[in-house]
Design a protein around this motif. Structure first.
Motif, PDB file in Angstrom:
ATOM      1  N   LEU A   8       0.795  -1.275  -0.198  1.00  0.00           N
ATOM      2  CA  LEU A   8       0.045  -0.030   0.242  1.00  0.00           C
ATOM      3  C   LEU A   8       0.613   1.341   0.038  1.00  0.00           C
ATOM      4  O   LEU A   8       0.388   2.393  -0.659  1.00  0.00           O
ATOM      5  CB  LEU A   8      -0.926   0.045   1.040  1.00  0.00           C
ATOM      6  N   ASP A   9       1.898   1.241   0.648  1.00  0.00           N
ATOM      7  CA  ASP A   9       2.995   2.265   0.753  1.00  0.00           C
ATOM      8  C   ASP A   9       3.363   2.691  -0.775  1.00  0.00           C
ATOM      9  O   ASP A   9       3.471   3.527  -1.175  1.00  0.00           O
ATOM     10  CB  ASP A   9       4.117   2.154   1.655  1.00  0.00           C
ATOM     11  N   LEU A  10       3.811   1.363  -1.353  1.00  0.00           N
ATOM     12  CA  LEU A  10       4.342   1.413  -2.738  1.00  0.00           C
ATOM     13  C   LEU A  10       3.448   2.124  -3.774  1.00  0.00           C
ATOM     14  O   LEU A  10       3.493   3.068  -4.587  1.00  0.00           O
ATOM     15  CB  LEU A  10       4.731   0.155  -3.423  1.00  0.00           C
ATOM     16  N   ALA A  11       1.840   1.647  -3.583  1.00  0.00           N
ATOM     17  CA  ALA A  11       0.932   2.220  -4.506  1.00  0.00           C
ATOM     18  C   ALA A  11       0.537   3.586  -4.280  1.00  0.00           C
ATOM     19  O   ALA A  11       0.597   4.494  -5.173  1.00  0.00           O
ATOM     20  CB  ALA A  11      -0.218   1.490  -3.947  1.00  0.00           C
ATOM     21  N   GLY A  12       0.780   4.019  -2.777  1.00  0.00           N
ATOM     22  CA  GLY A  12       0.457   5.395  -2.607  1.00  0.00           C
ATOM     23  C   GLY A  12       1.600   6.279  -2.900  1.00  0.00           C
ATOM     24  O   GLY A  12       1.336   7.340  -3.691  1.00  0.00           O
ATOM     25  N   LYS A  13       2.832   5.882  -2.856  1.00  0.00           N
ATOM     26  CA  LYS A  13       3.788   6.889  -3.550  1.00  0.00           C
ATOM     27  C   LYS A  13       3.807   6.850  -4.994  1.00  0.00           C
ATOM     28  O   LYS A  13       4.240   7.951  -5.524  1.00  0.00           O
ATOM     29  CB  LYS A  13       5.212   6.317  -2.996  1.00  0.00           C
ATOM     30  N   SER A  14       3.440   5.707  -5.839  1.00  0.00           N
ATOM     31  CA  SER A  14       3.197   5.563  -7.231  1.00  0.00           C
ATOM     32  C   SER A  14       2.197   6.677  -7.432  1.00  0.00           C
ATOM     33  O   SER A  14       2.337   7.302  -8.637  1.00  0.00           O
ATOM     34  CB  SER A  14       2.962   4.368  -7.545  1.00  0.00           C
ATOM     35  N   GLU A  15       0.986   6.600  -6.779  1.00  0.00           N
ATOM     36  CA  GLU A  15      -0.094   7.725  -6.969  1.00  0.00           C
ATOM     37  C   GLU A  15       0.376   8.975  -7.161  1.00  0.00           C
ATOM     38  O   GLU A  15      -0.058   9.804  -7.949  1.00  0.00           O
ATOM     39  CB  GLU A  15      -1.209   7.395  -6.079  1.00  0.00           C
ATOM     40  N   ILE A  16       1.162   9.302  -6.182  1.00  0.00           N
ATOM     41  CA  ILE A  16       1.627  10.756  -6.009  1.00  0.00           C
ATOM     42  C   ILE A  16       2.606  10.887  -7.190  1.00  0.00           C
ATOM     43  O   ILE A  16       2.631  12.114  -7.803  1.00  0.00           O
ATOM     44  CB  ILE A  16       2.608  11.087  -4.514  1.00  0.00           C
ATOM     45  N   GLU A  17       3.473  10.100  -7.458  1.00  0.00           N
ATOM     46  CA  GLU A  17       4.394  10.554  -8.494  1.00  0.00           C
ATOM     47  C   GLU A  17       3.708  10.476  -9.970  1.00  0.00           C
ATOM     48  O   GLU A  17       4.278  10.968 -10.822  1.00  0.00           O
ATOM     49  CB  GLU A  17       5.537   9.294  -8.665  1.00  0.00           C
ATOM     50  N   ALA A  54       0.755  11.479 -10.294  1.00  0.00           N
ATOM     51  CA  ALA A  54      -0.553  12.380 -10.351  1.00  0.00           C
ATOM     52  C   ALA A  54      -0.997  13.068 -11.520  1.00  0.00           C
ATOM     53  O   ALA A  54      -1.942  13.355 -11.922  1.00  0.00           O
ATOM     54  CB  ALA A  54      -0.326  13.236  -9.139  1.00  0.00           C
ATOM     55  N   ASP A  55       0.097  13.587 -12.185  1.00  0.00           N
ATOM     56  CA  ASP A  55       0.018  14.335 -13.445  1.00  0.00           C
ATOM     57  C   ASP A  55      -0.689  13.451 -14.684  1.00  0.00           C
ATOM     58  O   ASP A  55      -1.326  14.029 -15.451  1.00  0.00           O
ATOM     59  CB  ASP A  55       1.298  14.596 -14.057  1.00  0.00           C
ATOM     60  N   MET A  56      -0.482  12.128 -14.324  1.00  0.00           N
ATOM     61  CA  MET A  56      -1.104  11.458 -15.515  1.00  0.00           C
ATOM     62  C   MET A  56      -2.723  10.890 -14.950  1.00  0.00           C
ATOM     63  O   MET A  56      -3.421  10.298 -15.776  1.00  0.00           O
ATOM     64  CB  MET A  56      -0.388  10.171 -15.618  1.00  0.00           C
ATOM     65  N   ARG A  57      -2.875  11.698 -13.847  1.00  0.00           N
ATOM     66  CA  ARG A  57      -4.390  11.677 -13.575  1.00  0.00           C
ATOM     67  C   ARG A  57      -5.038  10.082 -13.408  1.00  0.00           C
ATOM     68  O   ARG A  57      -5.980   9.672 -13.933  1.00  0.00           O
ATOM     69  CB  ARG A  57      -5.413  12.484 -14.210  1.00  0.00           C
ATOM     70  N   PRO A  58      -4.373   9.216 -12.486  1.00  0.00           N
ATOM     71  CA  PRO A  58      -4.748   8.018 -12.504  1.00  0.00           C
ATOM     72  C   PRO A  58      -6.139   8.193 -11.638  1.00  0.00           C
ATOM     73  O   PRO A  58      -6.481   8.665 -10.684  1.00  0.00           O
ATOM     74  CB  PRO A  58      -3.867   7.198 -11.402  1.00  0.00           C
TER      75      PRO A  58
END
Length: 144
Positions: A104-113, A115-119
């Motif tokens: 979940l930490d990996l997923a959360g950090k990936s979401e932040i990185e 963000a410009d792609m608007r997942p």
């Protein structure tokens, strides 16, 4: 998402005598990702030799993709290695809550990185992890 082999194994669980136990445990884990709910899923899956991350994370991820993550271990470990995340070294095959917390930490950090792609949710994040984690230089990509 699930390979044909994994789908067959999941069907065995969902049609077996412990199906209700597994679905209830998965629902509880979806709402409260605690050690006790993960253990309940593991107990329902063990008789089918199916206490695996792909099976345990599948329903919570589909039911609540904003909060949960589907774990395909090899591609995710490779992705974590490529981005320098601790999940790569913390992964264990057994269902162990710190492994899921690291995911979940990996997923959360990936979401932040990303963000410009608007997942839209973690389904998009998991797709990104899968593509990057499965990448091999020089191999032709084949997408169905």
């Amino acid at each position: 998402m699930l390979s044909p082999f994994e789908k067959t194994r999941l069907q065995e669980v969902l049609r077996g005598p412990r199906a209700d136990d597994f679905v209830r445990a998965a629902a509880r884990f979806t709402l409260d990702a605690s050690k006790s709910h993960l253990l309940a899923m593991e107990q329902a899956l063990k008789p089918h030799d199916n206490a695996k991350w792909t099976v345990a994370t599948y329903l919570p991820y589909l039911w609540l993709p904003d909060a949960h993550m589907f774990l395909k271990p090899e591609a995710t470990k490779d992705f974590a290695t490529r981005v320098g995340h601790r999940f790569a070294s913390e992964y264990e095959a057994r269902l162990h809550l710190p492994v899921y917390d690291s995911l979940l930490d990996l997923a959360g950090k990936s979401e932040i990185e990303l963000a410009d792609m608007r997942p839209r949710d973690r389904i998009d994040i998991q797709s990104f992890i899968w593509v990057v984690g499965d990448y091999e230089e020089g191999r032709e990509a084949v997408y169905e």
